[in-house]
Design a protein around this motif. Structure first.
Motif, PDB file in Angstrom:
ATOM      1  N   ASP A 230       0.989  -0.545   0.070  1.00 30.77           N
ATOM      2  CA  ASP A 230      -0.325   0.108   0.021  1.00 30.77           C
ATOM      3  C   ASP A 230       0.911   1.298  -0.159  1.00 30.77           C
ATOM      4  N   GLY A 231       2.410   1.105   0.424  1.00 35.69           N
ATOM      5  CA  GLY A 231       2.917   2.568   0.415  1.00 35.69           C
ATOM      6  C   GLY A 231       2.911   2.726   1.940  1.00 35.69           C
ATOM      7  N   ILE A 232       2.814   2.225   2.925  1.00 33.51           N
ATOM      8  CA  ILE A 232       2.708   2.288   4.038  1.00 33.51           C
ATOM      9  C   ILE A 232       3.969   1.956   4.279  1.00 33.51           C
ATOM     10  N   GLY A 233       5.071   2.356   5.334  1.00 35.87           N
ATOM     11  CA  GLY A 233       5.838   2.071   6.310  1.00 35.87           C
ATOM     12  C   GLY A 233       7.184   2.973   5.490  1.00 35.87           C
ATOM     13  N   ASP A 234       8.063   3.577   6.929  1.00 31.92           N
ATOM     14  CA  ASP A 234       9.004   4.080   6.533  1.00 31.92           C
ATOM     15  C   ASP A 234      10.108   3.468   7.351  1.00 31.92           C
ATOM     16  N   THR A 235       9.739   2.447   8.613  1.00 33.54           N
ATOM     17  CA  THR A 235      10.473   1.509   9.279  1.00 33.54           C
ATOM     18  C   THR A 235       9.871   0.113   9.438  1.00 33.54           C
ATOM     19  N   LEU A 236      10.934  -0.318  10.075  1.00 35.17           N
ATOM     20  CA  LEU A 236       9.766  -1.686  10.214  1.00 35.17           C
ATOM     21  C   LEU A 236      10.724  -2.711  11.474  1.00 35.17           C
ATOM     22  N   ARG A 237      10.475  -3.399  12.469  1.00 32.15           N
ATOM     23  CA  ARG A 237      11.113  -4.487  12.924  1.00 32.15           C
ATOM     24  C   ARG A 237       9.997  -5.854  12.520  1.00 32.15           C
ATOM     25  N   VAL A 238      10.394  -6.381  12.955  1.00 37.64           N
ATOM     26  CA  VAL A 238      10.495  -8.455  12.591  1.00 37.64           C
ATOM     27  C   VAL A 238      10.007  -8.777  13.818  1.00 37.64           C
ATOM     28  N   SER A 239       8.956  -8.944  14.606  1.00 38.45           N
ATOM     29  CA  SER A 239       9.387  -9.479  15.679  1.00 38.45           C
ATOM     30  C   SER A 239       8.888 -11.356  16.265  1.00 38.45           C
ATOM     31  N   LEU A 240      10.179 -11.898  15.818  1.00 37.48           N
ATOM     32  CA  LEU A 240      10.356 -13.115  16.236  1.00 37.48           C
ATOM     33  C   LEU A 240      10.614 -13.524  17.321  1.00 37.48           C
ATOM     34  N   ALA A 241      10.670 -14.543  18.030  1.00 39.12           N
ATOM     35  CA  ALA A 241      10.917 -15.315  19.162  1.00 39.12           C
ATOM     36  C   ALA A 241      12.100 -16.459  18.834  1.00 39.12           C
ATOM     37  N   ALA A 242      12.699 -15.658  18.624  1.00 44.98           N
ATOM     38  CA  ALA A 242      14.202 -15.889  17.466  1.00 44.98           C
ATOM     39  C   ALA A 242      15.797 -15.343  17.709  1.00 44.98           C
ATOM     40  N   ASP A 243      16.493 -15.900  17.712  1.00 47.02           N
ATOM     41  CA  ASP A 243      17.992 -14.756  17.253  1.00 47.02           C
ATOM     42  C   ASP A 243      17.031 -13.489  16.723  1.00 47.02           C
ATOM     43  N   PRO A 244      17.370 -12.175  16.810  1.00 45.52           N
ATOM     44  CA  PRO A 244      16.807 -10.848  16.105  1.00 45.52           C
ATOM     45  C   PRO A 244      17.589 -10.809  15.285  1.00 45.52           C
ATOM     46  N   VAL A 245      19.490 -11.345  15.055  1.00 49.47           N
ATOM     47  CA  VAL A 245      19.577 -11.433  13.720  1.00 49.47           C
ATOM     48  C   VAL A 245      18.740 -12.018  12.901  1.00 49.47           C
ATOM     49  N   GLN A 246      17.848 -13.198  12.956  1.00 51.63           N
ATOM     50  CA  GLN A 246      16.748 -13.676  11.903  1.00 51.63           C
ATOM     51  C   GLN A 246      16.014 -13.143  11.500  1.00 51.63           C
ATOM     52  N   GLU A 247      15.472 -11.975  12.503  1.00 58.71           N
ATOM     53  CA  GLU A 247      15.147 -10.547  11.790  1.00 58.71           C
ATOM     54  C   GLU A 247      15.179  -9.501  10.851  1.00 58.71           C
ATOM     55  N   ILE A 248      16.240  -9.456  11.488  1.00 58.42           N
ATOM     56  CA  ILE A 248      17.477  -8.351   9.823  1.00 58.42           C
ATOM     57  C   ILE A 248      16.955  -9.300   8.502  1.00 58.42           C
ATOM     58  N   LYS A 249      17.644 -10.224   8.488  1.00 60.47           N
ATOM     59  CA  LYS A 249      17.139 -11.291   7.682  1.00 60.47           C
ATOM     60  C   LYS A 249      15.961 -11.454   6.710  1.00 60.47           C
ATOM     61  N   VAL A 250      14.988 -11.453   8.080  1.00 61.56           N
ATOM     62  CA  VAL A 250      13.752 -11.599   6.775  1.00 61.56           C
ATOM     63  C   VAL A 250      13.009 -10.619   6.797  1.00 61.56           C
ATOM     64  N   GLY A 251      13.263  -9.070   7.100  1.00 56.88           N
ATOM     65  CA  GLY A 251      12.697  -8.036   6.961  1.00 56.88           C
ATOM     66  C   GLY A 251      13.523  -7.720   5.393  1.00 56.88           C
ATOM     67  N   TRP A 252      14.570  -7.864   5.948  1.00 51.85           N
ATOM     68  CA  TRP A 252      15.651  -7.689   4.344  1.00 51.85           C
ATOM     69  C   TRP A 252      15.202  -7.904   3.556  1.00 51.85           C
ATOM     70  N   ASP A 253      14.586  -9.945   3.318  1.00 53.60           N
ATOM     71  CA  ASP A 253      13.961 -10.513   2.579  1.00 53.60           C
ATOM     72  C   ASP A 253      12.323  -9.722   1.804  1.00 53.60           C
ATOM     73  N   MET A 254      11.715  -9.243   2.875  1.00 56.48           N
ATOM     74  CA  MET A 254      10.892  -8.419   2.470  1.00 56.48           C
ATOM     75  C   MET A 254      11.314  -7.756   1.192  1.00 56.48           C
ATOM     76  N   LEU A 255      11.598  -6.593   2.052  1.00 57.73           N
ATOM     77  CA  LEU A 255      12.264  -5.228   0.983  1.00 57.73           C
ATOM     78  C   LEU A 255      12.391  -5.585  -0.185  1.00 57.73           C
ATOM     79  N   ARG A 256      13.360  -7.352  -0.124  1.00 56.25           N
ATOM     80  CA  ARG A 256      13.958  -7.586  -1.089  1.00 56.25           C
ATOM     81  C   ARG A 256      12.890  -7.825  -2.372  1.00 56.25           C
ATOM     82  N   SER A 257      11.708  -8.816  -1.683  1.00 58.40           N
ATOM     83  CA  SER A 257      10.879  -9.360  -2.481  1.00 58.40           C
ATOM     84  C   SER A 257       9.879  -8.488  -2.863  1.00 58.40           C
TER      85      SER A 257
END
Length: 370
Positions: A230-257
């Motif tokens: 929708d074009g909404i969002g200027d910064t993001l955090r993927v909240s996972l019960a996991a290693d925070p490094v995984q949150e960054i990887k998933v976030g980048w995967d979203m933006l890259r896709s």
């Protein structure tokens, strides 16, 4: 597959979190949050560095006590990435970390206290040129809103947000971003859509308490994907019960896709079937593990047979198409060399690293010329 994203981003005003611009057309920044004991300075610093190395633009640190605030001083001195202090209940903690060089303050209107306490935080932020994130959360709405709505709803989240917005406007403070998070996708998406059309402040996206690595990734991808498209969002955090490094990887995967940002290798890989000439899954696991350090944007296709292999390989920087008796490696859309199953991972890694180095040099030359 080099084409720009068709997404038209919502217009928003810009704030600065340290040296990272948020809003105003700046790239969507990727954040995570430490889960170490903040008073354990060494462990927290090590985790921040790991999160930064994974590609984070900003890191949030929980500051639950004055002891944690004192630890934050040492943490701030040890790392350079912009840090957000997560503050709940005690506004005096916000005032303390502001003295120690925090780049952004995150406060929750549901628990930070009365207007005088909020005003004290705002006055301090203004004096020290620190932005604030107003963090509205379905799990900690004001008591009167809980009574009014009976349960968390999108309208309840928006009303809570506008209470703070109105007070910030009265105080003539506009250096803030806003989040309206719930663990429910529909509630979160509707709340963000409602607020996005009524204000121009930057929005921080997230599905709070999304779940574990797999389920949380799915839930976050659906919810944040809808908003980002929708074009909404200027910064993001993927909240996972996991290693925070995984949150960054998933976030980048979203933006890259969604072609909103590009970093590292974009793998195009088939799910594998009985036509495959090599073990696609094993190959992908090895390549992803070996090539995590590459940050230059690249497309790499790994296809196990000749049905779609040549077509996908021709569109990638480096491509592998399964074949018999040997597999064929493509570079820049053209057949380059053949490789046997026993050596294909090593051969691909060498070619990918060589191509990445060439791309880095080309990019450096462009920057110098400009």
């Amino acid at each position: 597959m080099h084409f720009e994203s068709p997404i038209k981003r919502r217009h928003s005003r810009q704030i600065m979190v340290g040296n990272v611009p948020v809003g105003g057309g700046a790239p969507i920044s990727v954040q995570s949050m430490t889960n170490t004991e903040t008073c354990d300075v060494d462990a927290t610093v090590a985790q921040i560095r790991a999160i930064a190395e994974a590609g984070a633009d900003i890191v949030r640190v929980s500051i639950p006590s004055m002891d944690a605030a004192e630890a934050f001083k040492k943490i701030r001195e040890a790392v350079s990435i912009p840090l957000v202090a997560d503050i709940h209940f005690d506004y005096k903690i916000a005032l303390k970390v502001a003295e120690y060089g925090v780049d952004c303050l995150r406060i929750n209107p549901g628990n930070i206290g009365n207007k005088d306490r909020v005003r004290a935080v705002v006055d301090c932020a203004r004096d020290k040129n620190i932005p604030i994130r107003i963090g509205v959360n379905a799990g900690s709405l004001e008591k009167d809103l809980q009574k009014k709505y009976g349960e968390p709803t999108p309208d309840a989240l928006v009303e809570s947000a506008f209470r703070q917005i109105q007070y910030f406007d009265e105080l003539d403070f506009h250096e803030y971003k806003l989040s309206l998070k719930a663990s429910d996708i529909f509630m979160t998406v509707e709340a963000y859509r409602k607020i996005a059309s009524q204000i121009d402040n930057p929005l921080h996206l997230g599905i709070t308490e999304a779940g574990g690595l797999r389920s949380g990734t799915v839930k976050s991808s659906i919810g944040l994907g809808l908003l980002l498209m929708d074009g909404i969002g200027d910064t993001l955090r993927v909240s996972l019960a996991a290693d925070p490094v995984q949150e960054i990887k998933v976030g980048w995967d979203m933006l890259r896709s969604l072609k909103l940002r590009n970093r590292g290798i974009n793998f195009i890989a088939c799910p594998s079937c009985s036509r495959q000439n090599f073990d696609v899954i094993k190959t992908m696991n090895e390549l992803e593990e070996r090539l995590e350090d590459i940050v230059i944007p690249m497309d790499v296709a790994v296809i196990g047979c000749v049905v779609n292999g040549p077509g996908e390989a021709k569109e990638a920087d480096i491509g592998l198409a399964g074949g018999s008796p040997n597999n064929l490696i493509y570079q820049d859309g053209k057949p380059n060399s053949k490789t046997k199953n026993e050596t294909l991972v090593d051969d691909l890694e060498k070619m990918i690293r060589k191509k990445a180095l060439l791309k880095e040099r080309e990019l450096a030359n462009i920057i110098v010329k400009n």
